[in-house]
Design a protein around this motif. Structure first.
Motif: not given
Length: 921
Positions: A650-675
């Protein structure tokens, strides 16, 4: 070829003049891995003139079997044995501080053990690295192993990349001496930062799939562990000189003090390289520096090792993808693989010199301190503390130069055939290269003095030539071009510690992994190109300012961290805390079973000094991830073994997925990648044949992908939005075979076949937002069944190493590539349900040739090596950035090997060569 023929004849004559004696034969292997040691020194005591082991680890010494035989290899113990005609197999144990079994490298990196560790693995020894890399890119030496696809990309020094089982560098873990080096924000690995690995690498182990590493690193495709030299216990050194095609020159010097009576040892390396580059306009140069100091007093339970590795460099790049028809229409006749749309010239200090808008420069020193403590006979503690301060970035154009046709030299989303030949935009010389003297002249001629029409006489910049990217008041000229530097510097510290308990058949361990990363992202001015200043409006906290401070595009100079900035300035902070455990059972004969698990917490925070005035600092986002994996190896008999492994990450997302579009707003729909992954394998270890076969199935789900898409607001209006695709799933499965066959003591044949089937599993829906995060609509990505692009799904390699005579070896290899698809963008065909799928590129095969001569020189050993890569000068496409399928009515003139010529591709290099001479003392 004439050069190789002459070298061959000269070397044969030299060795044929030697007297022939009775022979002493044997084989030298690593005591831990069982792998042959290539290039080990073998001689009769009292006579340093001896021989070296060949590519099979075997030796044949022309001498009477009397007295003692000495066997030595850098980084290993030296053995002195009674000489006899058949010495059999001689095992050497590693003694280099930081490389022995009780070191962090062995216990944290977790080198896989033959017939024990239940993973698919390939190991590349130091001799192969030293001999076969030459002036190639470091990742390319791994192309001979299953599942690997490495290319030079644009072709600048250090601009290569590598994929493993179809997963790119962001999703493959890279460790250097146990430390993870994937960028903590985006997961990428910049090989230009690690140019020095060619000089100091003592081995590479490629663990495909889940791997054996206990760190919770992003090992979707696998884990590549690279070990460097440590403080050598044997005194000595070497001097090496390498030359190659297109002006490549590298000089390296190493020295080892050896261990003194108090247990101290140290090793040092310094090398410098430079070259013009195979691709036009890609000059570069750099320095590699390495030092290691070890302390291991006799009888002590502690050993210490401090190492520093760095490779400061600069190089020009080929950043703009080139269409097939541009390769034909520019440069030399036919397909000119060297063509570079970015290349140009400028007169500097009266001398017309190579100039490129794209120049990469970076220096990333990595310091590592290892402490190994044998607490008692059952308990060991291994700790590594490391730090890195990377400084540098890449240059590029800034300003709206497209508004002036004379200096509109950088086409966007179209090729030079359209831009320059048809539309007559830009100024280039008779060879098609950019004339940057015209850019400078146009900047000066078309720019009025600042404030002269508005009488801003009180301004300190009155009358000066000021350009900008958009601001155009007060005689500021926006139709200009300057060279900016986009910086990606960082400070990174970390610690890894592992406590291991061994009792009879059981091993248990508990470890921690701590990291703290701060990345600095900003733009500075590098070259004003005839102007006096640049009016920056990038800082939303001000009304704008004129900047006239520039930095040099040099990794050893001021990189502008504390200087005025333009366009953007933000900081990414990533922290990581991981806990891992292992339990292993090994009966010492047939059965090995292992279970590993780990949990990690990764926190993210973004600070923006320019573009987020209402929210300059984001909230901290903390996300928990982890893994569990296990496997079993069973040795059927002395020759055959089987294994399987399975696991889930269960892998955490990259930085750009946490803050999409170069904004300082945390993504409300974050989820871990599953391998999830499952793998089975079989191994055979015979006297003449070594064979490994494995099959794998890896599912990668819950991926988050953002792409720009065009959205229809109404029947007549289209706007660009950002589509955020979630739950993106792919499946990668395949079969890999690797074998080595030694029909005679002088001949080794090795080969591999890798057959993959990598596909997207379904279609995906997305919500589209504008720059202000307003919802614009939805989009569907129709990718079900589409092949994964950007890496070859079918590869094969056949290599032959033959010992012609004492100290003289020749080797040849042939690599075949098929199942290579374009690296397509979803903003195109795949938004259409009737899309044609991924574009399949033509298959190709490449042949390489090498010659090695080992001989005595001035009482010491010397090695001469020649490599010729792409021996038959094969023309092939290594990558495609577009997915344009040929139309049914396309004419032959519009196609190259069935591929539409408007596709943007990287052609692989033609024939290249390098030669090196190394003197060891």
């Amino acid at each position: 070829m004439k050069l190789i023929n002459r070298l061959f004849i000269l070397t044969v004559m030299m060795f044929s003049s030697l007297n022939i004696f009775a022979q002493i034969t044997g084989k030298v292997v690593d005591s831990k891995t069982g792998n042959e040691l290539i290039g080990a020194n073998v001689y009769i005591e009292g006579n340093t003139r001896g021989t070296s082991t060949n590519v099979s680890g075997e030796f044949s010494l022309n001498s009477e079997p009397s007295g003692n035989l000495v066997v030595s290899f850098i980084g290993y113990e030296t053995l002195t044995l009674p000489a006899k005609t058949d010495m059999g197999t001689i095992t050497l144990s590693s003694t280099a501080l930081g490389l022995d079994e009780a070191s962090v490298i062995a216990n944290v990196v977790d080198f896989a053990q033959n017939r024990e560790t239940p993973v698919a693995v390939s190991t590349i020894g130091p001799s192969e690295i030293a001999l076969k890399v030459g002036n190639m890119e470091f990742p390319e030496v791994m192309n001979r192993t299953p599942g690997v696809y490495a290319t030079k990309q644009g072709g600048g020094y250090g601009d290569s990349r590598i994929s493993l089982r179809g997963f790119d560098q962001r999703n493959t873990s890279f460790l250097i001496n146990g430390q993870p080096v994937n960028d903590m924000e985006n997961g990428w690995v910049y090989w230009s930062n690690w140019q020095g690995l060619t000089d100091v690498a003592s081995g590479i182990q490629i663990q495909r799939g889940l791997g054996a590493s206990r760190l919770a690193v992003p090992s979707v495709g696998g884990t590549v562990s690279i070990s460097t030299k440590a403080a050598e216990k044997e005194q000595g050194g070497s001097v090496a000189e390498t030359i190659g095609n297109d002006g490549f020159v590298k000089t390296s010097v190493t020295y080892n003090t050896g261990t003194n009576d108090n247990g101290w040892a140290s090793s040092f390396l310094l090398s410098k390289w430079s070259g013009d580059g195979y691709v036009y306009g890609t000059q570069g140069e750099g320095w590699t520096y390495f030092g290691a100091v070890g302390y291991e007093p006799e009888g002590s339970d502690h050993s210490l090792n401090l190492a520093l590795l760095g490779a400061g460099q600069w190089h020009h790049q080929r950043d703009a993808w080139v269409s097939i028809r541009d390769y034909e229409n520019f440069g030399e006749e036919g397909i000119d693989r060297r063509w570079n749309t970015d290349a140009g010239f400028m007169t500097i200090d009266g001398d017309r010199q190579e100039y490129n808008m794209r120049r990469n420069f970076y220096n990333k020193p990595l310091a590592t301190f290892n402490w190994d403590w044998d607490i008692n006979e059952n308990l060991t503690l291994n700790t590594s503390v490391y730090g890195s301060a990377g400084r540098g970035g890449g240059t590029g154009p800034r300003g709206q130069n497209f508004r002036n046709s004379a200096m509109d030299n950088h086409p966007y989303n179209k090729d030079l055939t359209q831009h320059y030949l048809i539309d007559s935009l830009g100024t280039r010389d008779e060879n098609g290269f950019i004339d940057f003297d015209v850019v400078v002249a146009e900047n000066i001629a078309t720019t009025n003095g600042y404030g002269t029409t508005d009488s801003l006489t009180s301004s300190a910049f009155y009358g000066q030539l000021i350009g900008s990217n958009g601001y155009r008041d007060n005689d500021v000229n926006r139709a200009v071009e300057v060279r900016r530097a986009s910086m990606n510097s960082h400070d990174w510290v970390g610690a890894i510690s592992n406590l291991e308990y061994n009792k009879e058949r059981w091993t248990a361990s508990l470890g921690v992994d701590l990291r703290n990363y701060k990345g600095y992202h900003y733009r500075s001015l590098n070259d004003l190109m005839g102007l006096d200043g640049y009016y920056s409006t990038g800082n939303q906290n001000s009304m704008g300012q004129i900047v006239n401070t520039t930095i040099e595009a040099n990794p050893f100079r001021n990189t502008g961290l504390n200087s005025p900035k333009i366009d953007y300035y933000n900081v990414g902070i990533v922290r990581w805390a991981g806990l891992n455990g292992l339990l292993e059972y090994n009966d010492g004969d047939q059965l090995t079973a292992v279970v590993q698990a780990g949990v990690s917490n990764q926190s993210y925070q973004r600070e923006d000094y320019f573009d987020q005035p209402n929210l300059p600092i984001s909230d901290v986002a903390s996300i928990t991830g982890g893994y569990v994996k296990g496997g079993v190896n069973y040795n059927i008999d002395e020759k055959s073994n089987v294994f399987f492994n399975t696991g889930m990450i269960s892998r955490q997302p990259n930085f750009d997925a946490v803050f999409p579009n170069f904004a300082n707003l945390v993504n409300d729909d974050l989820q871990n990648e599953n391998i999830t992954s499952l793998e089975v394998g079989y191994g055979f270890l015979g006297e003449d044949l070594t064979l490994n076969v494995n099959a794998y199935n890896t599912n990668w789900g819950n991926r988050f992908v953002t792409q720009s898409v065009d959205v229809a607001i109404n029947d007549t209006t289209m706007v660009e939005g950002i589509a955020q695709f979630r739950d993106v799933d792919v499946i990668h499965k395949g079969v890999e075979v690797e074998a080595t066959y030694r029909p005679t003591s002088n001949l080794r044949v090795n080969g591999m076949v890798s057959l993959g089937d990598w596909r997207y599993t379904k279609n995906f829906d997305a919500t589209i937002f504008d720059d202000n995060q307003n919802e614009l609509g939805t989009a569907t990505l129709y990718t079900e069944g589409a092949k994964v692009g950007d890496a070859a799904q079918v590869t094969a390699n056949l290599g032959v190493d033959y010992r012609i005579a004492k100290g003289l070896n020749i080797d040849a290899g042939y690599r075949f590539v098929d199942g290579l698809y374009a690296d397509y963008s979803i903003n195109g065909d795949f938004l259409n349900p009737d899309n044609a799928g991924a574009l399949k590129l033509p298959s190709y095969g490449l042949a390489d040739l090498g010659l090695t001569a080992r001989f005595g020189l001035l009482g010491n050993n010397a090695t001469f090596r020649v490599n010729v890569n792409n021996l038959f000068d094969t023309v092939y496409i290594a990558e495609s950035n577009t997915n344009i399928h040929a139309s049914e009515d396309a004419t032959p003139e519009e196609l190259w090997n069935g591929i539409d010529k408007t596709n943007f591709v990287w052609f692989g290099f033609g024939r290249t060569w390098n030669a090196s001479l190394k003197y060891t003392f």
